[in-house]
Scaffold this active site. Sequence first.
Site, PDB file in Angstrom:
ATOM      1  N   GLU A 116      16.837 -74.538 -18.442  1.00  0.00           N
ATOM      2  CA  GLU A 116      17.597 -74.328 -17.401  1.00  0.00           C
ATOM      3  C   GLU A 116      18.660 -74.620 -17.072  1.00  0.00           C
ATOM      4  OE1 GLU A 116      15.680 -72.219 -15.441  1.00  0.00           O
ATOM      5  OE2 GLU A 116      14.218 -72.440 -15.687  1.00  0.00           O
ATOM      6  N   HIS A 140      13.627 -79.383 -10.158  1.00  0.00           N
ATOM      7  CA  HIS A 140      13.203 -78.319 -10.483  1.00  0.00           C
ATOM      8  C   HIS A 140      11.548 -78.587 -11.123  1.00  0.00           C
ATOM      9  CE1 HIS A 140      11.225 -74.380 -11.097  1.00  0.00           C
ATOM     10  NE2 HIS A 140      10.994 -74.905 -12.477  1.00  0.00           N
ATOM     11  N   HIS A 142       6.916 -77.361  -9.919  1.00  0.00           N
ATOM     12  CA  HIS A 142       6.486 -75.880  -9.896  1.00  0.00           C
ATOM     13  C   HIS A 142       4.961 -76.871  -9.088  1.00  0.00           C
ATOM     14  CE1 HIS A 142       7.250 -75.489 -14.421  1.00  0.00           C
ATOM     15  NE2 HIS A 142       8.114 -74.461 -13.577  1.00  0.00           N
ATOM     16  N   GLU A 170       9.356 -83.054  11.262  1.00  0.00           N
ATOM     17  CA  GLU A 170      10.815 -83.466  11.066  1.00  0.00           C
ATOM     18  C   GLU A 170      11.443 -82.194   9.957  1.00  0.00           C
ATOM     19  OE1 GLU A 170       7.363 -85.042   8.207  1.00  0.00           O
ATOM     20  OE2 GLU A 170       9.687 -85.531   6.749  1.00  0.00           O
ATOM     21  N   HIS A 211       7.223 -69.286  -8.811  1.00  0.00           N
ATOM     22  CA  HIS A 211       7.682 -69.900  -9.806  1.00  0.00           C
ATOM     23  C   HIS A 211       7.768 -71.281  -9.737  1.00  0.00           C
ATOM     24  CE1 HIS A 211      10.906 -70.769 -13.713  1.00  0.00           C
ATOM     25  NE2 HIS A 211       9.981 -71.827 -13.138  1.00  0.00           N
TER      26      HIS A 211
HETATM   27  P1  13P Z   1      11.559 -76.597 -20.052  1.00  0.00           P
HETATM   28  O1  13P Z   1      10.799 -77.113 -19.969  1.00  0.00           O
HETATM   29  O2  13P Z   1      13.081 -76.281 -20.608  1.00  0.00           O
HETATM   30  O3  13P Z   1      12.108 -77.636 -18.780  1.00  0.00           O
HETATM   31  O4  13P Z   1      10.948 -75.690 -19.013  1.00  0.00           O
HETATM   32  C1  13P Z   1      10.070 -76.053 -17.918  1.00  0.00           C
HETATM   33  C2  13P Z   1      10.695 -75.466 -16.852  1.00  0.00           C
HETATM   34  O5  13P Z   1      10.167 -75.603 -15.439  1.00  0.00           O
HETATM   35  C3  13P Z   1      11.526 -73.942 -16.787  1.00  0.00           C
HETATM   36  O6  13P Z   1      11.542 -73.009 -15.582  1.00  0.00           O
HETATM   37 ZN    ZN Z   2      10.271 -74.005 -14.063  1.00  0.00          ZN
END
Ligand code: 13P
Ligand code: ZN
Length: 273
Positions: A116, A140, A142, A170, A211
């Site tokens: 990313e 980033h 998940h 909040e 995602h």
């Molecule tokens: P990477 O292992 O390349 O960081 O990818 C993980 C991910 O969450 C891709 O969106």
């Molecule tokens: Zn990801």
Amino acid sequence: MSVTESKAVKGFITMANDGWEQGWHERNGGNLSYRMKDEEVKEIANELDHSTEWHPIGASVPGVAGEYFIFTGTGRYFQNVIKNPEESIGIIKLDDKGENYQIVWGLTGGGRPTSEIPSHLMSHETKKAVSGGTHRVIYHAHPANTIALTFVLPLKDEIFTREIWEMMPECSVVFPEGIGVAEWMVPGSHELAVRTGELLKTYNVAIWAHHGMLCSGEDFDSTFGLMHTVEKAATILVKVMSMTGIKRQTITSDNMRALAKDFKLSLDEKFLY
Ligand code: 13P
Ligand code: ZN
């Protein structure tokens, strides 16, 4: 000073481990980057190797050309950052056009920065410009509840912002500018990077449909806290929707206007329908 003893790297490692402990980083899921300050680079200068090869970023980011970043590695696990930082994370330097990078420390064993990297660097470039240089962290992850909502709510900034704000007072204090939502795109793609960079002109939170989430902030604590707040509110919303789907009572638009007055926030009326 050794790299892993520096305050910036220590903070980076702690944040990565905090994310792992939240359950937001299955396998190699998620990635983190930090735009280093000049003095932070100086204190570890002796440990950096500038003889390494250059690689294309896959994007052009002249606004952050020549800068140093700490990055998690592609395919590397957040779980392992604290146990083996030198293999799991690295420091990269960008060239003077902002088109190539070299690894100057870490990512041992043939590692590369996250796939990313285009989204991270385009986000850093945008946020550096719009924040006057104060934003340094792009994160980033998940988180499951936020992702779950992208299957049931319309993918609109107004709707996500409003629904999430409504769950805890909040929220509008922590992210008064709202939340941006990107429709599903290929992970690591240039298209996703451009869309994210666009959203971050206005927002500090971008939700990537089906995602995950990407947050921007000035330091590790506030960026982590931002992700944590959105995901906590998303967890409440998932519970509410799972129980009945109908809210008997809620925080109303007028309640939010009253909160904005007291907390001196400027909340866009488009979220207060
Ligand atoms: P990477 O292992 O390349 O960081 O990818 C993980 C991910 O969450 C891709 O969106
Ligand atoms: Zn990801």
